[in-house]
Design a protein around this motif. Structure first.
Motif, PDB file in Angstrom:
ATOM      1  N   GLY A 135       5.699  19.096  -3.155  1.00  0.00           N
ATOM      2  CA  GLY A 135       5.170  20.445  -2.942  1.00  0.00           C
ATOM      3  C   GLY A 135       4.800  20.714  -1.492  1.00  0.00           C
ATOM      4  N   GLU A 136       3.838  19.937  -0.965  1.00  0.00           N
ATOM      5  CA  GLU A 136       3.397  20.133   0.410  1.00  0.00           C
ATOM      6  C   GLU A 136       3.766  18.892   1.224  1.00  0.00           C
ATOM      7  N   PRO A 137       4.704  19.022   2.171  1.00  0.00           N
ATOM      8  CA  PRO A 137       5.194  17.826   2.880  1.00  0.00           C
ATOM      9  C   PRO A 137       4.107  17.119   3.671  1.00  0.00           C
ATOM     10  N   PRO A 138       4.051  15.785   3.563  1.00  0.00           N
ATOM     11  CA  PRO A 138       3.082  15.027   4.358  1.00  0.00           C
ATOM     12  C   PRO A 138       3.529  14.933   5.823  1.00  0.00           C
ATOM     13  N   ASN A 139       2.640  14.454   6.666  1.00  0.00           N
ATOM     14  CA  ASN A 139       2.940  14.280   8.089  1.00  0.00           C
ATOM     15  C   ASN A 139       3.635  12.925   8.285  1.00  0.00           C
ATOM     16  N   PHE A 140       4.948  12.905   8.041  1.00  0.00           N
ATOM     17  CA  PHE A 140       5.692  11.639   8.094  1.00  0.00           C
ATOM     18  C   PHE A 140       5.616  10.983   9.469  1.00  0.00           C
ATOM     19  N   GLU A 141       5.727  11.797  10.509  1.00  0.00           N
ATOM     20  CA  GLU A 141       5.705  11.234  11.865  1.00  0.00           C
ATOM     21  C   GLU A 141       4.377  10.535  12.138  1.00  0.00           C
ATOM     22  N   GLY A 142       3.289  11.197  11.758  1.00  0.00           N
ATOM     23  CA  GLY A 142       1.955  10.617  11.942  1.00  0.00           C
ATOM     24  C   GLY A 142       1.779   9.341  11.134  1.00  0.00           C
ATOM     25  N   GLN A 195      -6.228   8.499   6.951  1.00  0.00           N
ATOM     26  CA  GLN A 195      -6.644   7.864   5.677  1.00  0.00           C
ATOM     27  C   GLN A 195      -5.787   6.624   5.392  1.00  0.00           C
ATOM     28  N   LEU A 196      -4.524   6.679   5.822  1.00  0.00           N
ATOM     29  CA  LEU A 196      -3.669   5.490   5.672  1.00  0.00           C
ATOM     30  C   LEU A 196      -4.174   4.366   6.583  1.00  0.00           C
ATOM     31  N   ARG A 197      -4.577   4.733   7.781  1.00  0.00           N
ATOM     32  CA  ARG A 197      -5.112   3.715   8.708  1.00  0.00           C
ATOM     33  C   ARG A 197      -6.299   2.987   8.061  1.00  0.00           C
ATOM     34  N   GLU A 198      -7.184   3.775   7.441  1.00  0.00           N
ATOM     35  CA  GLU A 198      -8.353   3.175   6.767  1.00  0.00           C
ATOM     36  C   GLU A 198      -7.927   2.212   5.670  1.00  0.00           C
ATOM     37  N   GLU A 199      -6.927   2.643   4.882  1.00  0.00           N
ATOM     38  CA  GLU A 199      -6.468   1.814   3.757  1.00  0.00           C
ATOM     39  C   GLU A 199      -5.818   0.519   4.257  1.00  0.00           C
ATOM     40  N   PRO A 219      -4.436  17.139   1.095  1.00  0.00           N
ATOM     41  CA  PRO A 219      -5.137  17.492   2.335  1.00  0.00           C
ATOM     42  C   PRO A 219      -5.473  16.296   3.228  1.00  0.00           C
ATOM     43  N   ASN A 220      -5.234  15.074   2.753  1.00  0.00           N
ATOM     44  CA  ASN A 220      -5.457  13.901   3.607  1.00  0.00           C
ATOM     45  C   ASN A 220      -4.356  13.816   4.652  1.00  0.00           C
ATOM     46  N   GLY A 221      -4.474  12.832   5.546  1.00  0.00           N
ATOM     47  CA  GLY A 221      -3.451  12.661   6.570  1.00  0.00           C
ATOM     48  C   GLY A 221      -3.339  11.202   6.977  1.00  0.00           C
ATOM     49  N   PRO A 222      -2.626  10.938   8.072  1.00  0.00           N
ATOM     50  CA  PRO A 222      -2.365   9.563   8.510  1.00  0.00           C
ATOM     51  C   PRO A 222      -3.617   8.707   8.716  1.00  0.00           C
ATOM     52  N   VAL A 246       0.869  -1.184   0.000  1.00  0.00           N
ATOM     53  CA  VAL A 246       0.000   0.000   0.000  1.00  0.00           C
ATOM     54  C   VAL A 246       0.908   1.236   0.000  1.00  0.00           C
ATOM     55  N   THR A 247       0.681   2.168  -0.921  1.00  0.00           N
ATOM     56  CA  THR A 247       1.517   3.372  -0.989  1.00  0.00           C
ATOM     57  C   THR A 247       0.986   4.438  -0.035  1.00  0.00           C
ATOM     58  N   ALA A 248       1.758   4.697   1.027  1.00  0.00           N
ATOM     59  CA  ALA A 248       1.290   5.615   2.079  1.00  0.00           C
ATOM     60  C   ALA A 248       0.928   6.991   1.535  1.00  0.00           C
ATOM     61  N   LEU A 249       1.813   7.574   0.710  1.00  0.00           N
ATOM     62  CA  LEU A 249       1.582   8.962   0.297  1.00  0.00           C
ATOM     63  C   LEU A 249       0.396   9.115  -0.662  1.00  0.00           C
ATOM     64  N   THR A 250       0.016   8.018  -1.328  1.00  0.00           N
ATOM     65  CA  THR A 250      -1.152   8.089  -2.206  1.00  0.00           C
ATOM     66  C   THR A 250      -2.406   8.418  -1.409  1.00  0.00           C
ATOM     67  N   VAL A 251      -2.505   7.837  -0.228  1.00  0.00           N
ATOM     68  CA  VAL A 251      -3.723   8.050   0.564  1.00  0.00           C
ATOM     69  C   VAL A 251      -3.545   9.079   1.683  1.00  0.00           C
ATOM     70  N   ALA A 252      -2.270   9.378   2.068  1.00  0.00           N
ATOM     71  CA  ALA A 252      -2.061  10.227   3.249  1.00  0.00           C
ATOM     72  C   ALA A 252      -1.395  11.572   2.957  1.00  0.00           C
TER      73      ALA A 252
END
Length: 297
Positions: free
Chosen positions: A84-91, A58-62, A53-56, A44-50
């Motif tokens: 462009g807009e950094p995701p919440n890697f820690e989350g 949405q990854l949990r759901e996936e 404007p999505n976040g961690p 599952v590709t984390a950044l595709t879903v998280a």
């Protein structure tokens, strides 16, 4: 078919030494579960879903969706490249740990903090990199398996242009950690060749995009199937973030801007942003108006 036993299959608990590469806007739960159910390692590709404007969450759901579709092991890909807009890697890492994901494919720059956190949680780390020195660093940080990504790959081959035939031979000589072959892998014969060169399996991306189960538009799948091996090209060379993509009108426009304004990322950003290829893959099936990754195989 008789299952193989390699360090990859043993570490990940899978039957066949084949990993489905983490692909943006392709690696959803449905494809990952299908690959895992067939005996490989679905991802599952984390950044595709998280990605914002999505976040961690949405990854949990996936992850939960994937778990509902397969009882077999699957992994999550976490790519750390400039966006462009950094995701919440820690989350994202916290969700991976909380959800008990067994395997994580890491890729990109400065993976130290992420690898350390994942290893502390007992997760198997498969780190994808394009050079022997990065592989040695990742292994020192605790990565269990290295995915050696050759110049033939779709997406980011790095800036050193070493093909797999040479890269794998080098890996066998210089790495103490187990490694798998990534980039240009599409056939059983290539899997056999990779094993012969000392790899523990293969990572396959583009070939999985053409499967019935891949959740992308049929026109994109057909374009890949119809394309000759010369139908890819590189963009973003001048900004030090080279990407192998499908050779189309949009890629040609990006190359023309790069020729005129080398190193000017804001000038090409409107043409290379992910939203365009999400639209092409998920909605329109337009093969020409987005820059989308595609391997030579």
């Amino acid at each position: 078919p008789m299952p193989f036993r390699t360090k990859l299959t043993e570490l990940c608990g899978i039957e066949h030494p084949i990993v489905q590469g983490g692909m943006h806007y392709v690696g959803y739960a449905s494809l990952a579960a299908a690959v895992s159910n067939a005996g490989g390692l679905g991802i599952v590709t984390a950044l595709t879903v998280a990605s914002p404007p999505n976040g961690p969450e949405q990854l949990r759901e996936e992850i939960r969706k994937c778990r509902a579709l397969t009882s077999k092991p699957f992994g999550v890909n976490l790519t750390m490249l400039p966006v462009g807009e950094p995701p919440n890697f820690e989350g994202i890492v916290n969700v991976i740990v909380e959800e008990g994901v067994k395997v994580v494919e890491t890729a990109g720059r400065n993976p130290e903090k992420v690898i350390t956190t994942l290893k502390a949680a007992g997760i198997v780390v498969l780190h994808k990199c394009v050079s022997i020195r990065h592989a040695q660093t990742a292994a020192r940080l605790g990565a269990d398996i290295i995915s050696m990504d050759g110049f033939d790959c779709g997406g980011h081959p790095g800036e050193e242009d070493v093909g797999n035939w040479v890269l794998l031979a080098q890996a066998a000589q210089k790495l103490t950690a187990p490694f798998i072959a990534s980039g240009g892998c599409a056939t059983g014969a290539q899997l056999a060749a990779a094993l012969a060169m000392g790899a523990e399996g293969i990572n396959m991306g583009t070939r999985f995009m053409c499967t019935v189960e891949a959740p992308i538009h049929l026109r994109i799948k057909q374009a890949i199937v119809d394309a000759p091996v010369t139908a890819t090209t590189h963009v973003m060379r001048t900004v030090g973030n080279t990407e192998r993509v499908y050779k189309n009108a949009q890629a040609a426009k990006v190359q023309a801007i790069e020729k005129e304004k080398p190193g000017d990322f804001p000038a090409i950003y409107p043409l290379v942003r992910g939203a365009l290829y999400r639209e092409a893959f998920q909605e329109t099936g337009d093969t020409e108006n987005a820059v989308w990754p595609c391997g030579q195989s």
